[in-house]
Design an enzyme around this catalytic site. Structure first.
Site, PDB file in Angstrom:
ATOM      1  N   TYR A   1     -60.224  17.682 -39.171  1.00  0.00           N
ATOM      2  CA  TYR A   1     -59.648  18.954 -38.711  1.00  0.00           C
ATOM      3  C   TYR A   1     -60.347  20.157 -39.342  1.00  0.00           C
ATOM      4  O   TYR A   1     -60.459  21.207 -38.725  1.00  0.00           O
ATOM      5  CB  TYR A   1     -58.163  19.027 -39.069  1.00  0.00           C
ATOM      6  CG  TYR A   1     -57.227  18.578 -37.974  1.00  0.00           C
ATOM      7  CD1 TYR A   1     -57.299  17.296 -37.459  1.00  0.00           C
ATOM      8  CD2 TYR A   1     -56.272  19.456 -37.469  1.00  0.00           C
ATOM      9  CE1 TYR A   1     -56.430  16.882 -36.472  1.00  0.00           C
ATOM     10  CE2 TYR A   1     -55.396  19.044 -36.482  1.00  0.00           C
ATOM     11  CZ  TYR A   1     -55.471  17.763 -35.979  1.00  0.00           C
ATOM     12  OH  TYR A   1     -54.609  17.372 -35.000  1.00  0.00           O
TER      13      TYR A   1
ATOM     14  N   LYS B   1     -58.972   3.487 -41.608  1.00  0.00           N
ATOM     15  CA  LYS B   1     -59.919   2.814 -40.715  1.00  0.00           C
ATOM     16  C   LYS B   1     -61.088   2.392 -41.593  1.00  0.00           C
ATOM     17  O   LYS B   1     -62.263   2.707 -41.324  1.00  0.00           O
ATOM     18  CB  LYS B   1     -60.338   3.755 -39.565  1.00  0.00           C
ATOM     19  CG  LYS B   1     -61.127   3.096 -38.455  1.00  0.00           C
ATOM     20  CD  LYS B   1     -60.330   2.126 -37.586  1.00  0.00           C
ATOM     21  CE  LYS B   1     -61.240   1.382 -36.642  1.00  0.00           C
ATOM     22  NZ  LYS B   1     -60.555   0.302 -35.893  1.00  0.00           N
TER      23      LYS B   1
ATOM     24  N   ASP C   1     -55.490   1.331 -35.749  1.00  0.00           N
ATOM     25  CA  ASP C   1     -55.231   0.735 -34.426  1.00  0.00           C
ATOM     26  C   ASP C   1     -54.078  -0.260 -34.510  1.00  0.00           C
ATOM     27  O   ASP C   1     -53.188  -0.284 -33.656  1.00  0.00           O
ATOM     28  CB  ASP C   1     -56.508   0.107 -33.841  1.00  0.00           C
ATOM     29  CG  ASP C   1     -57.246  -0.809 -34.816  1.00  0.00           C
ATOM     30  OD1 ASP C   1     -56.919  -0.815 -36.021  1.00  0.00           O
ATOM     31  OD2 ASP C   1     -58.168  -1.524 -34.369  1.00  0.00           O
TER      32      ASP C   1
ATOM     33  N   ASP D   1     -51.666  12.988 -36.982  1.00  0.00           N
ATOM     34  CA  ASP D   1     -51.334  13.759 -35.781  1.00  0.00           C
ATOM     35  C   ASP D   1     -50.919  12.801 -34.666  1.00  0.00           C
ATOM     36  O   ASP D   1     -49.900  12.985 -34.004  1.00  0.00           O
ATOM     37  CB  ASP D   1     -52.556  14.585 -35.361  1.00  0.00           C
ATOM     38  CG  ASP D   1     -52.303  15.393 -34.097  1.00  0.00           C
ATOM     39  OD1 ASP D   1     -51.224  16.005 -34.008  1.00  0.00           O
ATOM     40  OD2 ASP D   1     -53.173  15.391 -33.198  1.00  0.00           O
TER      41      ASP D   1
ATOM     42  N   ASP E   1     -46.739  11.632 -33.278  1.00  0.00           N
ATOM     43  CA  ASP E   1     -46.223  11.791 -31.907  1.00  0.00           C
ATOM     44  C   ASP E   1     -45.701  10.454 -31.391  1.00  0.00           C
ATOM     45  O   ASP E   1     -44.665  10.383 -30.721  1.00  0.00           O
ATOM     46  CB  ASP E   1     -47.316  12.297 -30.948  1.00  0.00           C
ATOM     47  CG  ASP E   1     -47.304  13.817 -30.809  1.00  0.00           C
ATOM     48  OD1 ASP E   1     -46.856  14.496 -31.755  1.00  0.00           O
ATOM     49  OD2 ASP E   1     -47.763  14.315 -29.757  1.00  0.00           O
TER      50      ASP E   1
HETATM   51  C1  IPM Z   1     -49.244  19.157 -34.653  1.00  0.00           C
HETATM   52  C2  IPM Z   1     -50.004  19.798 -33.514  1.00  0.00           C
HETATM   53  C3  IPM Z   1     -51.152  20.612 -34.102  1.00  0.00           C
HETATM   54  C4  IPM Z   1     -52.067  19.638 -34.795  1.00  0.00           C
HETATM   55  C5  IPM Z   1     -51.924  21.479 -33.102  1.00  0.00           C
HETATM   56  C6  IPM Z   1     -50.999  22.424 -32.363  1.00  0.00           C
HETATM   57  C7  IPM Z   1     -53.021  22.259 -33.769  1.00  0.00           C
HETATM   58  O1  IPM Z   1     -50.430  18.836 -32.613  1.00  0.00           O
HETATM   59  O2  IPM Z   1     -48.720  19.906 -35.504  1.00  0.00           O
HETATM   60  O3  IPM Z   1     -49.177  17.943 -34.693  1.00  0.00           O
HETATM   61  O4  IPM Z   1     -52.952  19.037 -34.172  1.00  0.00           O
HETATM   62  O5  IPM Z   1     -51.893  19.452 -36.010  1.00  0.00           O
HETATM   63 MG    MG Z   2     -49.714  16.886 -33.013  1.00  0.00          MG
END
Ligand code: IPM
Ligand code: MG
Length: 364
Positions: free
Chosen positions: A135, A190, A222, A246, A250
């Site tokens: 990042y 990884k 993975d 990240d 999710d």
């Molecule tokens: C998160 C989001 C952010 C990230 C984006 C909006 C930059 O997806 O906070 O997970 O990738 O960290």
């Molecule tokens: Mg995110």
């Protein structure tokens, strides 16, 4: 106590508004200041993270953040896109430790896309390193390739990198968090392919020697992605880098049924933090009054507990959220047959009522 309130874009303003109402009925003594961030700040000041907003965030004891982003800014140069606001705040405030709990509420077990028995009682804590990795790694950019499969062709590149102290400090955060839970950490890497993550694994193992009471397991990313949907309850604390965190956070969020329920905290080395819902700005439903404000309220609860030393007030928010769910109130994202569909505002009213001791009435 000084709280910086940064609602941002899309549904950010609506959900933060409800969370602030909840904070206001808790009889706490705090000052707050609101500022524009993301696309909203770009429109007003030409930059997603104006100096004045950054200054406010730096001076505050804690930051309550909504969400940033809208597809309409996708064509802007990267430095001016709304996402740069949250990335800039993380970087400038040194918010390296990101806590993303994934908790499956009993009432929402059926909202998950997994079988109820796989997720009932799920309680995972993902700890994502937030200021390093690919990042932020330099160099990055576009150039003409001088080697590789297509010398002479246009190419783009980013740099994945972690220094030892960066890995050490997030490992300490994870082991210490595990001590307050079931004393198990899964470090996701990884190492079979990437030098950066072989180093990650080595450093986490080294730090682990200081925590003999905590069990440490290593897992490739993975496999972790697969195990999260196969047997999510086998995880407790998961620690990983910025990029893998990240993605996995999710995935973990969706196990719980709705990303609209999940708070997050991003802390610096002194425990100062930025608190935001795990979901995004959802421009498709912005302004319609249907967004789920619960993740933001739960983020405010994390803020009270972690940065403002107000655990009692945090408990009150969390109990009120459970009470409105038990009463059958649901925003559309978590609605199911037999429950009462409500909007953002009504959900806010209900949580405020639960905190102030008034009864909640359901319509169905
Ligand atoms: C998160 C989001 C952010 C990230 C984006 C909006 C930059 O997806 O906070 O997970 O990738 O960290
Ligand atoms: Mg995110």
């Amino acid at each position: 106590m000084k709280i910086a309130i940064l609602p941002g874009d899309g549904i950010g303003t609506e959900i933060v508004h409800e969370a602030v109402r909840v904070l206001n009925v808790l009889d706490l003594k705090f000052e707050s200041d609101t500022a524009l961030v993301g696309g909203a700040a770009y429109e007003a000041h030409g930059h997603p993270l104006p100096e004045s907003t950054l200054k406010l965030a730096k001076e505050a004891d804690a930051i309550l953040f909504g969400a940033v982003g809208d597809w309409k800014y996708d064509k802007l140069e990267r430095a001016l896109r709304p996402e740069q606001a949250i990335l800039g705040l993380r970087k400038h405030l040194g918010l390296f430790a990101n806590f993303r709990p994934a908790l499956c509420y009993a009432e929402l077990t059926h909202a998950s896309s997994l079988k109820p028995e796989l997720v009932a009682g799920l309680d995972i804590l993902i700890i994502r390193e937030l200021t390093g990795d690919i990042y932020f790694g330099q160099p990055r950019g576009r150039r003409i390739a001088t080697d590789g499969h297509f010398p002479g062709a246009e190419e783009a590149f980013d740099t994945m990198r972690y220094s030892k102290p960066e890995i050490e400090r997030i490992a300490h955060v994870a082991f210490q968090a595990a001590r307050k839970r079931s004393k198990k950490v899964t470090s996701v890497d990884k190492a079979n392919v990437l030098e950066t993550f072989q180093f990650w694994k080595d450093v986490v193992t080294e730090v682990h020697a200081q925590y003999p009471d905590v069990e440490l397991e290593h897992m490739y990313v993975d496999n972790a992605a697969m195990q999260l949907v196969r047997a999510p309850k086998k995880f407790d604390v998961v620690v990983t880098g910025n990029m893998f965190g990240d993605i996995l956070s999710d995935e973990a969020a969706m196990l719980t049924g709705s990303i609209g329920m999940l708070p997050s905290a991003s802390l610096d080395k002194n425990g100062k933090g930025l608190y935001e819902p795990s979901h995004g700005s959802a421009p498709d439903i912005a302004g319609k009054g249907v967004a789920n404000p619960l993740a933001t309220m739960l983020s405010a609860a994390m803020m009270l507990r972690f940065s403002l030393d107000q655990a009692g007030a945090a408990d009150r928010i969390e109990s009120a959220v459970k009470a409105v769910l038990a009463a059958g109130l649901r925003t559309p994202d978590i609605w199911s047959e037999g429950t009462t569909k409500v909007g953002t505002r009504e959900m806010g009213d209900a949580v405020v009522a639960a905190i102030t001791g008034k009864t909640i009435t359901t319509k169905s």
